[in-house]
Design a protein around this motif. Structure first.
Motif, PDB file in Angstrom:
ATOM      1  N   ILE A 134       0.853  -1.187   0.000  1.00  0.00           N
ATOM      2  CA  ILE A 134       0.000   0.000   0.000  1.00  0.00           C
ATOM      3  C   ILE A 134       0.888   1.236   0.000  1.00  0.00           C
ATOM      4  O   ILE A 134       1.765   1.381   0.860  1.00  0.00           O
ATOM      5  N   LYS A 135       0.677   2.103  -0.969  1.00  0.00           N
ATOM      6  CA  LYS A 135       1.369   3.399  -0.996  1.00  0.00           C
ATOM      7  C   LYS A 135       0.668   4.308   0.007  1.00  0.00           C
ATOM      8  O   LYS A 135      -0.540   4.550  -0.089  1.00  0.00           O
ATOM      9  N   LEU A 136       1.437   4.797   0.990  1.00  0.00           N
ATOM     10  CA  LEU A 136       0.874   5.695   1.998  1.00  0.00           C
ATOM     11  C   LEU A 136       0.779   7.110   1.427  1.00  0.00           C
ATOM     12  O   LEU A 136       1.630   7.530   0.656  1.00  0.00           O
ATOM     13  N   ARG A 137      -0.260   7.832   1.841  1.00  0.00           N
ATOM     14  CA  ARG A 137      -0.517   9.173   1.298  1.00  0.00           C
ATOM     15  C   ARG A 137      -0.556  10.226   2.409  1.00  0.00           C
ATOM     16  O   ARG A 137      -1.613  10.757   2.743  1.00  0.00           O
ATOM     17  N   PRO A 138       0.621  10.553   2.989  1.00  0.00           N
ATOM     18  CA  PRO A 138       0.648  11.589   4.018  1.00  0.00           C
ATOM     19  C   PRO A 138       0.245  12.962   3.485  1.00  0.00           C
ATOM     20  O   PRO A 138      -0.141  13.831   4.258  1.00  0.00           O
ATOM     21  N   ASP A 139       0.306  13.136   2.160  1.00  0.00           N
ATOM     22  CA  ASP A 139      -0.143  14.396   1.560  1.00  0.00           C
ATOM     23  C   ASP A 139      -1.646  14.577   1.721  1.00  0.00           C
ATOM     24  O   ASP A 139      -2.135  15.705   1.743  1.00  0.00           O
ATOM     25  N   LEU A 140      -2.376  13.475   1.877  1.00  0.00           N
ATOM     26  CA  LEU A 140      -3.830  13.530   2.049  1.00  0.00           C
ATOM     27  C   LEU A 140      -4.233  13.508   3.522  1.00  0.00           C
ATOM     28  O   LEU A 140      -5.181  14.185   3.915  1.00  0.00           O
ATOM     29  N   ALA A 141      -3.536  12.683   4.315  1.00  0.00           N
ATOM     30  CA  ALA A 141      -3.966  12.438   5.699  1.00  0.00           C
ATOM     31  C   ALA A 141      -2.757  12.142   6.581  1.00  0.00           C
ATOM     32  O   ALA A 141      -2.546  10.998   6.991  1.00  0.00           O
ATOM     33  N   PRO A 142      -1.959  13.155   6.894  1.00  0.00           N
ATOM     34  CA  PRO A 142      -0.723  12.904   7.655  1.00  0.00           C
ATOM     35  C   PRO A 142      -0.943  12.256   9.023  1.00  0.00           C
ATOM     36  O   PRO A 142      -0.173  11.382   9.423  1.00  0.00           O
ATOM     37  N   GLY A 143      -1.971  12.646   9.738  1.00  0.00           N
ATOM     38  CA  GLY A 143      -2.244  12.067  11.050  1.00  0.00           C
ATOM     39  C   GLY A 143      -2.633  10.604  10.974  1.00  0.00           C
ATOM     40  O   GLY A 143      -2.204   9.788  11.798  1.00  0.00           O
ATOM     41  N   HIS A 144      -3.428  10.264   9.985  1.00  0.00           N
ATOM     42  CA  HIS A 144      -3.871   8.880   9.821  1.00  0.00           C
ATOM     43  C   HIS A 144      -2.718   7.991   9.357  1.00  0.00           C
ATOM     44  O   HIS A 144      -2.571   6.862   9.823  1.00  0.00           O
ATOM     45  N   VAL A 145      -1.889   8.488   8.438  1.00  0.00           N
ATOM     46  CA  VAL A 145      -0.733   7.722   7.974  1.00  0.00           C
ATOM     47  C   VAL A 145       0.219   7.474   9.136  1.00  0.00           C
ATOM     48  O   VAL A 145       0.714   6.356   9.319  1.00  0.00           O
ATOM     49  N   GLU A 146       0.442   8.491   9.947  1.00  0.00           N
ATOM     50  CA  GLU A 146       1.318   8.337  11.105  1.00  0.00           C
ATOM     51  C   GLU A 146       0.779   7.263  12.053  1.00  0.00           C
ATOM     52  O   GLU A 146       1.529   6.418  12.547  1.00  0.00           O
ATOM     53  N   ARG A 147      -0.528   7.258  12.306  1.00  0.00           N
ATOM     54  CA  ARG A 147      -1.153   6.265  13.197  1.00  0.00           C
ATOM     55  C   ARG A 147      -1.027   4.861  12.617  1.00  0.00           C
ATOM     56  O   ARG A 147      -0.645   3.923  13.326  1.00  0.00           O
ATOM     57  N   ILE A 148      -1.367   4.690  11.342  1.00  0.00           N
ATOM     58  CA  ILE A 148      -1.300   3.368  10.701  1.00  0.00           C
ATOM     59  C   ILE A 148       0.130   2.831  10.783  1.00  0.00           C
ATOM     60  O   ILE A 148       0.356   1.676  11.150  1.00  0.00           O
ATOM     61  N   ALA A 149       1.110   3.673  10.444  1.00  0.00           N
ATOM     62  CA  ALA A 149       2.520   3.254  10.463  1.00  0.00           C
ATOM     63  C   ALA A 149       2.964   2.900  11.881  1.00  0.00           C
ATOM     64  O   ALA A 149       3.643   1.884  12.095  1.00  0.00           O
ATOM     65  N   GLU A 150       2.577   3.726  12.839  1.00  0.00           N
ATOM     66  CA  GLU A 150       2.946   3.483  14.235  1.00  0.00           C
ATOM     67  C   GLU A 150       2.376   2.152  14.724  1.00  0.00           C
ATOM     68  O   GLU A 150       3.089   1.335  15.323  1.00  0.00           O
ATOM     69  N   LEU A 151       1.097   1.908  14.466  1.00  0.00           N
ATOM     70  CA  LEU A 151       0.467   0.662  14.899  1.00  0.00           C
ATOM     71  C   LEU A 151       1.080  -0.543  14.186  1.00  0.00           C
ATOM     72  O   LEU A 151       1.353  -1.575  14.811  1.00  0.00           O
ATOM     73  N   ALA A 152       1.313  -0.404  12.878  1.00  0.00           N
ATOM     74  CA  ALA A 152       1.886  -1.515  12.108  1.00  0.00           C
ATOM     75  C   ALA A 152       3.262  -1.884  12.649  1.00  0.00           C
ATOM     76  O   ALA A 152       3.554  -3.064  12.886  1.00  0.00           O
TER      77      ALA A 152
END
Length: 148
Positions: free
Chosen positions: A16-34
């Motif tokens: 999955i290509k992460l899109r911090p340009d769209l949702a930086p807080g959500h990408v940070e959370r997903i990455a942290e949990l993963a």
């Protein structure tokens, strides 16, 4: 910040290509949990053919999440098309936590109401193979999830 989320499902590999340009807080959370191993062993508890596959709840019921606070919505203009990854939530806009879904088909009626945070770049065949149901009798599972 991580660029990709690599999922090993019991049905195959997904990138999955992460899109911090769209949702930086959500990408940070997903990455942290993963990277903390939160998603390892978690099932896709709701898979609707022609719509989406939802997972990310450690209880496997659809009612759970992480012990972290819910996220503020980061709704964006990105369309919910096949392969898009978005956050699940309750009817409250700022209730996303750890649950997410992958669109199996275009779902434009969700546009602007759920936070898109990524897109599958390879492995949609593995997502398509997930057992269907609400919940599936033998749900598909995330074996490992890591952001890099």
């Amino acid at each position: 910040m991580a660029d990709t989320l690599n999922l090993t499902l019991d049905t195959g590999e997904v990138v999955i290509k992460l899109r911090p340009d769209l949702a930086p807080g959500h990408v940070e959370r997903i990455a942290e949990l993963a990277n903390a191993g939160f998603y390892d062993g978690v099932v896709f508890h709701r898979v609707i053919d022609g719509f989406m596959a939802q997972g990310g709840d450690p209880t496997g019921t659809g009612g759970g999440g992480s012990d972290k606070p819910d996220l503020k919505a980061e709704f964006n203009k990105e369309p919910h098309k096949r392969g898009v990854c978005s956050m699940a939530r309750t009817s409250a806009p700022n209730s996303a936590n750890s649950q997410f879904f992958i669109c199996l088909a275009n779902a434009n009626f969700l546009d602007g109401q759920y936070t898109v945070w990524g897109e599958v770049t390879s492995g949609m065949d593995a997502v398509d193979k997930l057992p269907k149901g609400e919940p599936p009798r033998n749900p598909g599972k995330i074996l490992t999830a890591r952001a890099s």
